[in-house]
Design an enzyme around this catalytic site. Structure first.
Site, PDB file in Angstrom:
ATOM      1  N   HIS A   1      36.188 102.115 -36.605  1.00  0.00           N
ATOM      2  CA  HIS A   1      35.151 101.325 -37.273  1.00  0.00           C
ATOM      3  C   HIS A   1      33.822 102.086 -37.284  1.00  0.00           C
ATOM      4  O   HIS A   1      33.074 102.030 -38.268  1.00  0.00           O
ATOM      5  CB  HIS A   1      35.000  99.969 -36.601  1.00  0.00           C
ATOM      6  CG  HIS A   1      33.903  99.167 -37.195  1.00  0.00           C
ATOM      7  ND1 HIS A   1      33.947  98.721 -38.493  1.00  0.00           N
ATOM      8  CD2 HIS A   1      32.714  98.779 -36.701  1.00  0.00           C
ATOM      9  CE1 HIS A   1      32.831  98.076 -38.763  1.00  0.00           C
ATOM     10  NE2 HIS A   1      32.060  98.101 -37.695  1.00  0.00           N
TER      11      HIS A   1
ATOM     12  N   ASP B   1      28.553  97.986 -47.059  1.00  0.00           N
ATOM     13  CA  ASP B   1      27.285  97.840 -46.340  1.00  0.00           C
ATOM     14  C   ASP B   1      26.677  99.221 -46.150  1.00  0.00           C
ATOM     15  O   ASP B   1      27.318 100.233 -46.461  1.00  0.00           O
ATOM     16  CB  ASP B   1      27.447  97.090 -45.005  1.00  0.00           C
ATOM     17  CG  ASP B   1      28.479  97.737 -44.090  1.00  0.00           C
ATOM     18  OD1 ASP B   1      28.704  98.948 -44.217  1.00  0.00           O
ATOM     19  OD2 ASP B   1      29.052  97.024 -43.249  1.00  0.00           O
TER      20      ASP B   1
ATOM     21  N   LYS C   1      24.822  94.007 -47.269  1.00  0.00           N
ATOM     22  CA  LYS C   1      25.590  92.868 -46.746  1.00  0.00           C
ATOM     23  C   LYS C   1      24.927  92.339 -45.480  1.00  0.00           C
ATOM     24  O   LYS C   1      24.457  93.106 -44.658  1.00  0.00           O
ATOM     25  CB  LYS C   1      27.017  93.319 -46.422  1.00  0.00           C
ATOM     26  CG  LYS C   1      27.881  92.260 -45.810  1.00  0.00           C
ATOM     27  CD  LYS C   1      29.240  92.795 -45.417  1.00  0.00           C
ATOM     28  CE  LYS C   1      29.241  93.390 -44.033  1.00  0.00           C
ATOM     29  NZ  LYS C   1      30.575  93.798 -43.585  1.00  0.00           N
TER      30      LYS C   1
ATOM     31  N   ARG D   1      25.291  89.579 -42.133  1.00  0.00           N
ATOM     32  CA  ARG D   1      26.036  88.595 -41.332  1.00  0.00           C
ATOM     33  C   ARG D   1      25.001  87.874 -40.506  1.00  0.00           C
ATOM     34  O   ARG D   1      24.182  88.523 -39.845  1.00  0.00           O
ATOM     35  CB  ARG D   1      27.019  89.286 -40.389  1.00  0.00           C
ATOM     36  CG  ARG D   1      28.261  89.850 -41.068  1.00  0.00           C
ATOM     37  CD  ARG D   1      29.252  90.306 -40.020  1.00  0.00           C
ATOM     38  NE  ARG D   1      30.323  91.119 -40.580  1.00  0.00           N
ATOM     39  CZ  ARG D   1      31.424  90.638 -41.155  1.00  0.00           C
ATOM     40  NH1 ARG D   1      31.593  89.333 -41.254  1.00  0.00           N
ATOM     41  NH2 ARG D   1      32.344  91.456 -41.626  1.00  0.00           N
TER      42      ARG D   1
ATOM     43  N   ASP E   1      36.323 100.243 -47.760  1.00  0.00           N
ATOM     44  CA  ASP E   1      35.960  99.704 -46.451  1.00  0.00           C
ATOM     45  C   ASP E   1      36.994 100.177 -45.448  1.00  0.00           C
ATOM     46  O   ASP E   1      38.132 100.499 -45.825  1.00  0.00           O
ATOM     47  CB  ASP E   1      35.917  98.167 -46.510  1.00  0.00           C
ATOM     48  CG  ASP E   1      34.890  97.595 -45.543  1.00  0.00           C
ATOM     49  OD1 ASP E   1      34.435  98.334 -44.646  1.00  0.00           O
ATOM     50  OD2 ASP E   1      34.541  96.408 -45.684  1.00  0.00           O
TER      51      ASP E   1
ATOM     52  N   THR F   1      39.092  88.943 -42.756  1.00  0.00           N
ATOM     53  CA  THR F   1      39.096  87.607 -43.372  1.00  0.00           C
ATOM     54  C   THR F   1      38.961  87.711 -44.895  1.00  0.00           C
ATOM     55  O   THR F   1      39.148  86.730 -45.597  1.00  0.00           O
ATOM     56  CB  THR F   1      37.904  86.773 -42.872  1.00  0.00           C
ATOM     57  OG1 THR F   1      36.698  87.414 -43.307  1.00  0.00           O
ATOM     58  CG2 THR F   1      37.894  86.663 -41.365  1.00  0.00           C
TER      59      THR F   1
ATOM     60  N   THR G   1      34.016  89.855 -46.661  1.00  0.00           N
ATOM     61  CA  THR G   1      33.154  90.949 -47.114  1.00  0.00           C
ATOM     62  C   THR G   1      33.500  91.351 -48.542  1.00  0.00           C
ATOM     63  O   THR G   1      32.629  91.388 -49.416  1.00  0.00           O
ATOM     64  CB  THR G   1      33.304  92.165 -46.164  1.00  0.00           C
ATOM     65  OG1 THR G   1      32.864  91.773 -44.865  1.00  0.00           O
ATOM     66  CG2 THR G   1      32.519  93.368 -46.650  1.00  0.00           C
TER      67      THR G   1
HETATM   68  C1  R5P Z   1      32.444  95.598 -41.228  1.00  0.00           C
HETATM   69  O1  R5P Z   1      31.416  96.104 -40.907  1.00  0.00           O
HETATM   70  C2  R5P Z   1      33.640  96.318 -41.732  1.00  0.00           C
HETATM   71  O2  R5P Z   1      33.363  97.528 -42.353  1.00  0.00           O
HETATM   72  C3  R5P Z   1      34.399  95.417 -42.672  1.00  0.00           C
HETATM   73  O3  R5P Z   1      33.591  95.151 -43.788  1.00  0.00           O
HETATM   74  C4  R5P Z   1      34.773  94.137 -42.011  1.00  0.00           C
HETATM   75  O4  R5P Z   1      35.429  94.410 -40.816  1.00  0.00           O
HETATM   76  C5  R5P Z   1      35.625  93.286 -42.909  1.00  0.00           C
HETATM   77  O5  R5P Z   1      35.827  92.056 -42.316  1.00  0.00           O
HETATM   78  P1  R5P Z   1      36.080  90.755 -43.191  1.00  0.00           P
HETATM   79  O6  R5P Z   1      37.233  91.056 -44.103  1.00  0.00           O
HETATM   80  O7  R5P Z   1      36.422  89.704 -42.153  1.00  0.00           O
HETATM   81  O8  R5P Z   1      34.822  90.436 -43.913  1.00  0.00           O
END
Ligand code: R5P
Length: 318
Positions: free
Chosen positions: A136, A175, A198, A200, A225, A230, A233
């Site tokens: 990540h 992001d 983006k 949160r 990404d 989920t 994003t």
């Molecule tokens: C976040 O910083 C990661 O790069 C992904 O955008 C994130 O893990 C995606 O998670 P989700 O599908 O729950 O939005």
């Protein structure tokens, strides 16, 4: 197979997380997976036994840390312990998906850095090396005091889109933190990037694409990404890109975790294609959206071979 290693013969084993992937790696290496029993008793205690002699051998344990995450992590730790006690010459934890990667800094008061804690667990259990894919965040590498090789699947993803000959592609980061990743893909496609701002607001897994830096009007957007969990994003990004006049929107990620609610969240989103790798078990078929999966088993297999023989892993990306 050439064996110039200072360790014994290579031995590759799979935990229970993603056996199909481990088998594909074994096929690429042209060796069968070793025989290792990994089971759980009725009290949820995990038991591991290697049925092959691994004394002095160069042991690779393949286990992405996927749901049930804590069980799969524990399996891997116990496999490492068992291999150590069986006098393996060297133990490499092959972790195509490293869970807890999003807990990589103290960005709120009184929170843990679990990615670091997991690194400590792996070391204490007895891992000598780690081989992983698209963490990540790059700084997680520094949580380890043992050698770690981080591979990236994005060149394979970029090559796939190159073969699609999109008319006017633009690579979109979900992001600001993902801008470098998007740049790398864009360089291979000889195009530019756009960045979504983006936000949160809490710990409720809700993401909001607030605004966009870059021009996507009439263009073929490729959202990149590291993972989709989920789907919040990418759903939010797709909406914003459509609003700004994108001609088409494709989504590409390395780790297609797809929590059950991702299917609802992404349902009816105007997506032209979903592209992902097999670093984690493949998601269920995706309604009417075309999907394409890219195998990273050959990449992992080549890296294992190079680690075993003391070759350069970096050269895989030249
Ligand atoms: C976040 O910083 C990661 O790069 C992904 O955008 C994130 O893990 C995606 O998670 P989700 O599908 O729950 O939005």
């Amino acid at each position: 197979m050439l064996d110039t290693t200072r360790f014994g013969e290579m031995a590759v084993f799979s935990g229970n997380a993603h056996r199909a992937f481990a088998e594909a790696v074994g096929q690429h290496l042209e060796i069968p997976l070793g025989n290792c029993e990994v089971m759980e008793f009725s009290n949820e205690n995990i038991f591991v036994r290697f049925h092959d002699n691994i004394r002095e051998r160069d042991v690779f344990l393949i286990q992405p840390i996927v749901p049930p995450v804590n069980t799969r992590l524990m399996e891997l730790l116990i496999m490492i312990d068992a291999a150590k006690r069986a006098s393996a010459g060297r133990i490499t934890a092959v972790i195509p998906y490293y869970a807890y990667g999003r807990s990589d800094k103290k960005d709120q008061p009184r929170v843990p850095i679990t990615a670091r804690l997991v690194a400590n667990f792996l070391e204490v259990a007895g891992a000598d090396r780690v081989l992983t894919v698209d963490l990540h965040a790059g700084q997680i590498q520094g949580f380890f005091n043992i050698p770690l090789d981080e591979l990236t699947a994005f060149p394979l993803i970029a090559d796939y889109f190159k073969s699609q000959n999109l008319t006017n592609p633009v690579v979109v980061a979900t992001d600001v933190g993902g801008a470098k990743r998007a740049q790398n893909v864009a360089e291979r496609l000889k195009t530019d990037i756009a960045i979504v701002d983006k936000r949160r607001s809490g710990n409720d897994e809700k993401a909001e694409a607030v605004t966009l830096i870059g021009d996507v009007k009439g263009r073929d957007c490729i959202i990149v990404d590291d993972e989709v969990l989920t789907g919040g994003t990418v759903a939010s990004c797709i909406g914003l890109l459509r609003e700004r006049g994108a001609r088409s929107v494709r989504v590409a990620c390395v780790h297609a975790l797809f929590a059950p609610r991702a299917y609802q969240v992404l349902d009816n989103k105007d997506t032209d294609e979903m592209v992902f790798t097999d670093s984690v078990p493949l998601p269920a078929p995706w309604g009417t959206v075309p999907s394409h999966s890219i195998s990273i088993a050959p990449l992992i297999g080549d890296a294992i071979q190079r680690i075993h023989t003391g070759g350069s892993v970096g050269e895989l990306f030249r």
